[in-house]
Design an enzyme around this catalytic site. Sequence first.
Site, PDB file in Angstrom:
ATOM      1  N   ASP A  93       0.860  -1.160   0.000  1.00 39.48           N
ATOM      2  CA  ASP A  93       0.000   0.000   0.000  1.00 39.48           C
ATOM      3  C   ASP A  93       0.909   1.227   0.000  1.00 39.48           C
ATOM      4  OD1 ASP A  93      -3.067   0.838   1.852  1.00 39.48           O
ATOM      5  OD2 ASP A  93      -2.169   1.653   0.034  1.00 39.48           O
ATOM      6  N   SER A  94       0.344   2.371  -0.411  1.00 41.03           N
ATOM      7  CA  SER A  94       1.184   3.551  -0.700  1.00 41.03           C
ATOM      8  C   SER A  94       1.433   4.434   0.510  1.00 41.03           C
ATOM      9  CB  SER A  94       0.500   4.389  -1.785  1.00 41.03           C
ATOM     10  OG  SER A  94      -0.871   4.580  -1.437  1.00 41.03           O
ATOM     11  N   GLY A  95       0.697   4.244   1.592  1.00 38.38           N
ATOM     12  CA  GLY A  95       0.990   4.978   2.816  1.00 38.38           C
ATOM     13  C   GLY A  95      -0.009   6.036   3.205  1.00 38.38           C
ATOM     14  N   GLY A  96      -0.753   6.585   2.268  1.00 42.08           N
ATOM     15  CA  GLY A  96      -1.669   7.680   2.587  1.00 42.08           C
ATOM     16  C   GLY A  96      -2.711   7.284   3.616  1.00 42.08           C
ATOM     17  N   ASP A 147      -2.919   8.186  -2.532  1.00 38.18           N
ATOM     18  CA  ASP A 147      -4.290   8.675  -2.669  1.00 38.18           C
ATOM     19  C   ASP A 147      -4.741   9.264  -1.342  1.00 38.18           C
ATOM     20  OD1 ASP A 147      -4.213   6.195  -1.389  1.00 38.18           O
ATOM     21  OD2 ASP A 147      -6.288   5.753  -1.915  1.00 38.18           O
ATOM     22  N   GLY A 217     -11.394   3.778  -0.373  1.00 42.91           N
ATOM     23  CA  GLY A 217     -12.441   4.589   0.228  1.00 42.91           C
ATOM     24  C   GLY A 217     -13.591   3.788   0.795  1.00 42.91           C
ATOM     25  N   ASP A 267      -7.536  -7.836   0.687  1.00 38.10           N
ATOM     26  CA  ASP A 267      -6.596  -7.912   1.807  1.00 38.10           C
ATOM     27  C   ASP A 267      -7.349  -7.460   3.056  1.00 38.10           C
ATOM     28  OD1 ASP A 267      -6.212  -4.760   1.422  1.00 38.10           O
ATOM     29  OD2 ASP A 267      -5.310  -5.350   3.351  1.00 38.10           O
TER      30      ASP A 267
END
Length: 373
Positions: A93-96, A147, A217, A267
Amino acid sequence: MTEKFTFTLHATDGMARRGTVSMPRGDIRTPAFMPVGTAGTVKAMYPGQVRELGSDIILGNTYHLMLRPGAERVAKLGGLHVFANWPHPILTDSGGFQVMSLAQLRKLDENGVTFQSHIDGRRYELTPERSIEIQGLLDSDIQMQLDECVALPSSEAEIERAMRLSLRWAERSKAAFGEQPGKAVFGIVQGGDVPRLRIASAEALRDMDFKGYSIGGLAVGEPQHVMLEILSITTPVLPAEKPRYLMGVGTPDDILESVARGVDMFDCVMPTRAGRHGLAFTRFGKVNLKNARHAEDHRPLDEASDCPASRDYSRAYLHHLFKANETLAAMLLTWNNLAYYQQLMAGIRGAIDERRFEDFRLATKAGWARGDI
Ligand SMILES: COC(=O)c1ccc(CCNc2nc3cc4nc(N)[nH]c(=O)c4cc3[nH]2)cc1
């Protein structure tokens, strides 16, 4: 072995899809469940056990790994696969999302998000470019765009602002990722619980031609019916020939219902985190092993299960382990729950192959409804 990232659809049954994602490090049979290995380990499990249960891919988190041990350090040590001894595909995952749910003193603007580490208070900046750079340093196979995920309920204006920011960050993330043949970056659909915003987000991301699409989201506190309604309007807009990944989902029932609405990858921390807290997932529903009713129950958790948690121990012993807060408690129930989730995924894949998914869905739900004997 393939040098490219490809997705092949083998069968469909209603909106349910049976496919394979092929990557240099291995194939992912879909519908797939990805155990969560946040800090580079699926908690309380050896990688070999996770693999033996049928996991084709695990998830890691940019946020946690950038704070500790650090992305550059993981790269120096050969990348996440070598570091964690998991030679198969890894999605990060990107972290946001984790910044917004874990970090302190965070500030979000057009360029990215700045925050203080929840571990030692040091300040960090995460931009679309830095997030992709970190996921590259980790040698992640499937990377996420940065995101902004808003909690539900939120105002339509707030949801639209975050959705449009996420589209701009999608462009920047994809540009930063460039062309990496054996890897993929996924766009993330936002838009909250507002159908027109979900459709606008999915259409814009489709036109950006990502190799795969996440639906973000969701699983942020909304009722299941809201999540399912959003899925029903979102998946048809996404290209059928690319994989769809529903982030953070979910319970076994969430997964069944989401497969029925066209989702390919999942996940969730549910099986591992709930397992560490005494909650067992079984074919006959959930069992809370901390409940006193198990204190003298000599029967196994599930006599039909060959997992050691059932094969080698009684409910009474599992109950005792949780009451005594013993390490073995977390090990055994994590094992049971991941075994159950992967058996569920195998059952789903087989049912779609044989065009009997609806029967499988109803029979599985009936088994849960029967409840614990
Ligand atoms: C015992 O079980 C639990 O504690 C537990 C906790 C949280 C969830 C839900 C997790 N939900 C969720 N994870 C998510 C991760 C996400 N990542 C990005 N980049 N963008 C998103 O839009 C996004 C949405 C999510 N929604 C499920 C289970």
